[in-house]
Enzyme design. Sequence first.
Site: not given
Length: 316
Positions: A105, A142-143, A192, A195-196, A296
Amino acid sequence: MDASDLLRNTLLQLSKSGQVRSAIEKAPVSRSVVRRFVPGDATRDAVAAVAELRATNRLATIDYLGEDTTDLTQAIRTRDHYLELLKALADADLSQHGMGEVSLKLSALGQYLPGDGHKIALDHAREICQAAANAGTTVTLDMEDHTTTDATLESLRELRQDFPWVGAVIQSYLRRSEADCRDLAHEGSRVRLCKGAYKEPESVAHQSSADVDQNYVRCLKILMAGDGYPMVASHDPRLIEIAGALAAHHERDASSFEYQMLYGIRPEEQKRIADRGDQVRVYIPYGEQWYGYLMRRMAERPANTMFFLRGLASRN
């Protein structure tokens, strides 16, 4: 808003609650259950988890937990944790050919630092990528929430100039994701699709689970039809089945894509998919900052909440 969407929004709010976090952290029973999903705080815990997965032909990607860092010392510490982790994986013969890779991240590496935050995070990521290359493995960026998407994709482009194998993450709850998938579905690109798991405004993100799932399938069709390497991050049996059908339709070899699941979630299904000859990579989080991650993950799919609650019940 249906019950699952209400649960998701509630969990996302709880992920920011210091009071709830304190209560969970102090409860011995819940902390022991957390170990099913976060193997520990130390590098040795992550390496041991990778070794366990290797014994059943599963791959791994490892996330040293932490985000939104606004302290340079902490950002440097996070970078050093990754460098230590990659060396430990190499020493244990768990990194070659991407067997055990790492997920980063950028906010944990200093992206939010005032002034040169972007450059600091990018420099830290570049050092980690070089260590990964030396260990024979890969890195995935990572988003995070939608405010960082453009900056993360910009960092991805810069890192790929020297490390073309750096992976990206696309979140299907964002309305922009179809276009991002088209941009990334090229040869050599690792993507990758998940869904989020952040609380986002309706203007940028789908709000209902059904809409998120539908967009996931649209994005998956683009990636499977493209020349890149799709990484299907889902525990949803419907989406896993659709991914397999799309891979077969496009005559994809099992080595040209992979499934990804979270550590501790549906482990028997992970083994079943690996046993049939497909690639399965397990996302392993470790470190002290596990609370926000866990909340999360439960919000991302309500069934994950049931895994956790059943774990609590069995411990009781």
